[in-house]
Write a protein that holds these residues in place. Structure first.
Motif, mmCIF file in Angstrom:
data_model
loop_
_atom_site.group_PDB
_atom_site.id
_atom_site.type_symbol
_atom_site.label_atom_id
_atom_site.label_comp_id
_atom_site.label_asym_id
_atom_site.label_seq_id
_atom_site.Cartn_x
_atom_site.Cartn_y
_atom_site.Cartn_z
ATOM 1 N N GLU A 166 0.835 -1.208 0.000
ATOM 2 C CA GLU A 166 0.000 0.000 0.000
ATOM 3 C C GLU A 166 0.869 1.257 0.000
ATOM 4 O O GLU A 166 0.546 2.237 -0.690
ATOM 5 C CB GLU A 166 -0.918 0.002 1.231
ATOM 6 C CG GLU A 166 -2.049 -1.014 1.172
ATOM 7 C CD GLU A 166 -1.612 -2.415 1.590
ATOM 8 O OE1 GLU A 166 -2.459 -3.320 1.598
ATOM 9 O OE2 GLU A 166 -0.402 -2.604 1.912
ATOM 10 N N ARG A 213 0.803 3.985 -3.017
ATOM 11 C CA ARG A 213 0.467 5.372 -2.697
ATOM 12 C C ARG A 213 1.576 6.309 -3.178
ATOM 13 O O ARG A 213 1.305 7.356 -3.782
ATOM 14 C CB ARG A 213 0.266 5.522 -1.193
ATOM 15 C CG ARG A 213 -0.291 6.880 -0.770
ATOM 16 C CD ARG A 213 -0.472 6.961 0.743
ATOM 17 N NE ARG A 213 -1.263 5.854 1.239
ATOM 18 C CZ ARG A 213 -0.790 4.872 2.022
ATOM 19 N NH1 ARG A 213 0.487 4.881 2.384
ATOM 20 N NH2 ARG A 213 -1.576 3.902 2.436
ATOM 21 N N SER A 249 -3.258 2.656 -7.937
ATOM 22 C CA SER A 249 -4.102 1.836 -7.080
ATOM 23 C C SER A 249 -3.409 0.510 -6.782
ATOM 24 O O SER A 249 -2.462 0.107 -7.467
ATOM 25 C CB SER A 249 -5.439 1.559 -7.773
ATOM 26 O OG SER A 249 -5.232 0.741 -8.925
ATOM 27 N N LEU A 250 -3.924 -0.190 -5.758
ATOM 28 C CA LEU A 250 -3.386 -1.520 -5.451
ATOM 29 C C LEU A 250 -3.598 -2.467 -6.627
ATOM 30 O O LEU A 250 -2.727 -3.296 -6.933
ATOM 31 C CB LEU A 250 -4.079 -2.089 -4.202
ATOM 32 C CG LEU A 250 -3.513 -1.664 -2.853
ATOM 33 C CD1 LEU A 250 -4.338 -2.267 -1.732
ATOM 34 C CD2 LEU A 250 -2.053 -2.082 -2.721
#
Length: 208
Positions: free
Chosen positions: A50, A54, A59-60
């Motif tokens: 994550e 970020r 996005s993941l």
């Protein structure tokens, strides 16, 4: 080839990567740079997927589309020097002794702020050396570098690519450069990298 087709993949009429491929490469590089910065600043264990996503502004879901695992995020950083070293060695004069040519190519490939101001790079190489998951990938990259170096060395020495001497020479040279990088990082970059690599290569006795 129509612009629409090129935008969705494949190479253009000049052989250049398509727009889609260039965007993918850019995203992959951004992920790698974000991971490299976080690993060097926080450490491998303290950095999450994550965090990397970020920092890279993705996005993941996008992260996992490019990287199956956290340690895979560094692949472009590990492989970047591979192409540069081999390309620079191929440009060296044919009559230049192999170890001298490798040293000159290494100096050119490692020129720039990443090594001239080595704080983050030192920490990153320390992570790469100490974290088993990342070290395995680094060793795989070193083997890939050997394979890419073989035809360049064969052309320089006049030996066949399949010759034992050519393949051993590639392995020895890459190992020397790898150990030099690890030693340089372990010593916190106190000695200029080109001097460390020169000392490592000077230990070799290469039959040219």
């Amino acid at each position: 080839m129509s612009p629409v087709r090129e935008a969705h993949g494949g190479a253009g009429p000049t052989g250049r990567p398509s727009l889609t491929e260039r965007r993918r490469a850019a995203t992959r590089s951004e992920i790698a740079e974000a991971a490299a910065a976080l690993f060097s600043e926080r450490g491998y264990e303290a950095t999450t997927v994550e965090d990397i996503a970020r920092a890279a502004g993705i996005s993941l879901r996008t992260f996992y589309r490019y990287c199956p695992t956290k340690e895979d995020a560094l692949t472009p950083v590990l492989t970047a020097g591979v192409a540069q070293l081999v390309e620079q060695l191929a440009l060296r004069p044919a009559a230049e002794p192999v170890t001298e040519a490798v040293q000159a190519a290494f100096v050119t490939a490692t020129a720039g702020d990443r090594y001239a101001q080595p704080g983050q790079t030192v920490r990153l190489i320390q992570v790469m050396s100490r974290v088993p998951e990342i070290r395995l990938r680094w060793l795989a990259v070193a083997r890939a570098m050997q394979d890419r170096l073989v035809p360049v060395l064969a052309a320089r020495t006049g030996r066949a690519e399949s010759a034992l001497e050519t393949r051993v020479l590639a392995a020895v040279l890459i190992d020397a450069v790898t150990v030099a990088l690890e030693h340089w990082a372990a010593e916190e970059g106190r000695e200029p990298l080109h001097e460390v690599s020169a000392r490592a290569l000077a230990l070799l006795r290469v039959a040219e």
